[in-house]
Design an enzyme around this catalytic site. Structure first.
Site, PDB file in Angstrom:
ATOM      1  N   CYS A   1      43.584  -3.311  37.116  1.00  0.00           N
ATOM      2  CA  CYS A   1      43.643  -1.940  36.612  1.00  0.00           C
ATOM      3  C   CYS A   1      44.193  -1.034  37.708  1.00  0.00           C
ATOM      4  O   CYS A   1      43.742  -1.100  38.851  1.00  0.00           O
ATOM      5  CB  CYS A   1      42.246  -1.492  36.188  1.00  0.00           C
ATOM      6  SG  CYS A   1      42.149   0.255  35.717  1.00  0.00           S
TER       7      CYS A   1
ATOM      8  N   CYS B   1      40.278  -0.458  30.076  1.00  0.00           N
ATOM      9  CA  CYS B   1      39.498  -1.078  31.138  1.00  0.00           C
ATOM     10  C   CYS B   1      38.012  -0.812  30.898  1.00  0.00           C
ATOM     11  O   CYS B   1      37.610   0.330  30.646  1.00  0.00           O
ATOM     12  CB  CYS B   1      39.932  -0.516  32.497  1.00  0.00           C
ATOM     13  SG  CYS B   1      38.990  -1.167  33.898  1.00  0.00           S
TER      14      CYS B   1
ATOM     15  N   CYS C   1      41.111   1.612  38.889  1.00  0.00           N
ATOM     16  CA  CYS C   1      39.919   1.195  39.633  1.00  0.00           C
ATOM     17  C   CYS C   1      40.124  -0.083  40.438  1.00  0.00           C
ATOM     18  O   CYS C   1      39.260  -0.458  41.223  1.00  0.00           O
ATOM     19  CB  CYS C   1      38.726   1.028  38.694  1.00  0.00           C
ATOM     20  SG  CYS C   1      38.819  -0.415  37.610  1.00  0.00           S
TER      21      CYS C   1
ATOM     22  N   CYS D   1      47.442 -12.646  30.276  1.00  0.00           N
ATOM     23  CA  CYS D   1      46.256 -13.385  29.843  1.00  0.00           C
ATOM     24  C   CYS D   1      45.040 -12.677  30.447  1.00  0.00           C
ATOM     25  O   CYS D   1      44.756 -12.816  31.636  1.00  0.00           O
ATOM     26  CB  CYS D   1      46.379 -14.829  30.328  1.00  0.00           C
ATOM     27  SG  CYS D   1      45.147 -15.924  29.645  1.00  0.00           S
TER      28      CYS D   1
END
Length: 173
Positions: A138, A90, A141, A161
């Site tokens: 994520c 991330c 976060c 995707c």
């Protein structure tokens, strides 16, 4: 039409115009309530910052995608052509998301994977385009990464995707 002596005007509480307006509003409210990707943002994540802090930590493109559920132009990410061994993390908090072993060429213009790392991502329903899609975010976060679809390769049949600007690549040393 004239009103004669002793007659009164009967006023109906609803005019046709007012009734049509209320019907339109009643139809639009459920649609508006279902739009957006609020479920991912409603959760409390371990990595949290104020909006101003996110703006300082991220590039403008990263902020637009990760914090505002934006999408980059297809074919614009250098991660599309990343074929080394390593991990995609991330861009907001360095949370490991995908192994390069699960990356595949989907032909869509965005980096695609058939499976995330265990516990790395969460999903929620996104109705931003007026129909349901599965948003991927994520798990540390809550940042928007992209969407998952059921048209990927075996063994999962999934196509995660992802927006390249939502991730960074960490090559295996």
């Amino acid at each position: 039409m004239a009103i004669g002596a002793g007659e009164s005007i009967v006023r109906y509480p609803f005019s046709r115009r007012r009734m049509l307006g209320w019907l339109g509003a009643a139809t639009a409210l459920p649609l508006a309530a279902g739009c957006g990707s609020a479920p991912a943002n409603a959760t409390i994540y371990p990595v949290r910052f104020t909006d101003a802090e996110w703006r300082k930590r991220l590039t403008a493109d990263q902020y637009y995608i990760l914090r505002k559920a934006g999408t980059e132009r297809p074919g614009s990410s250098p991660l599309n052509t990343e074929h080394r061994k390593g991990t995609f993390v991330c861009a907001a908090d360095d949370n490991p998301l995908f192994s390069s072993a699960t990356k595949f060429e989907s032909g869509t213009g965005w980096p695609s994977f058939w499976k995330p790392l265990p516990g790395a991502v969460g999903v929620s329903t996104d109705r931003l385009l007026g129909y349901a899609r599965t948003e991927v975010h994520c798990n540390r976060c809550g940042g928007h990464l992209g969407h998952v679809f059921d048209d990927g390769p075996p063994p999962t049949g999934k196509r995660y995707c992802m927006n390249g600007d939502a991730m960074k690549f960490r090559p295996t040393a």
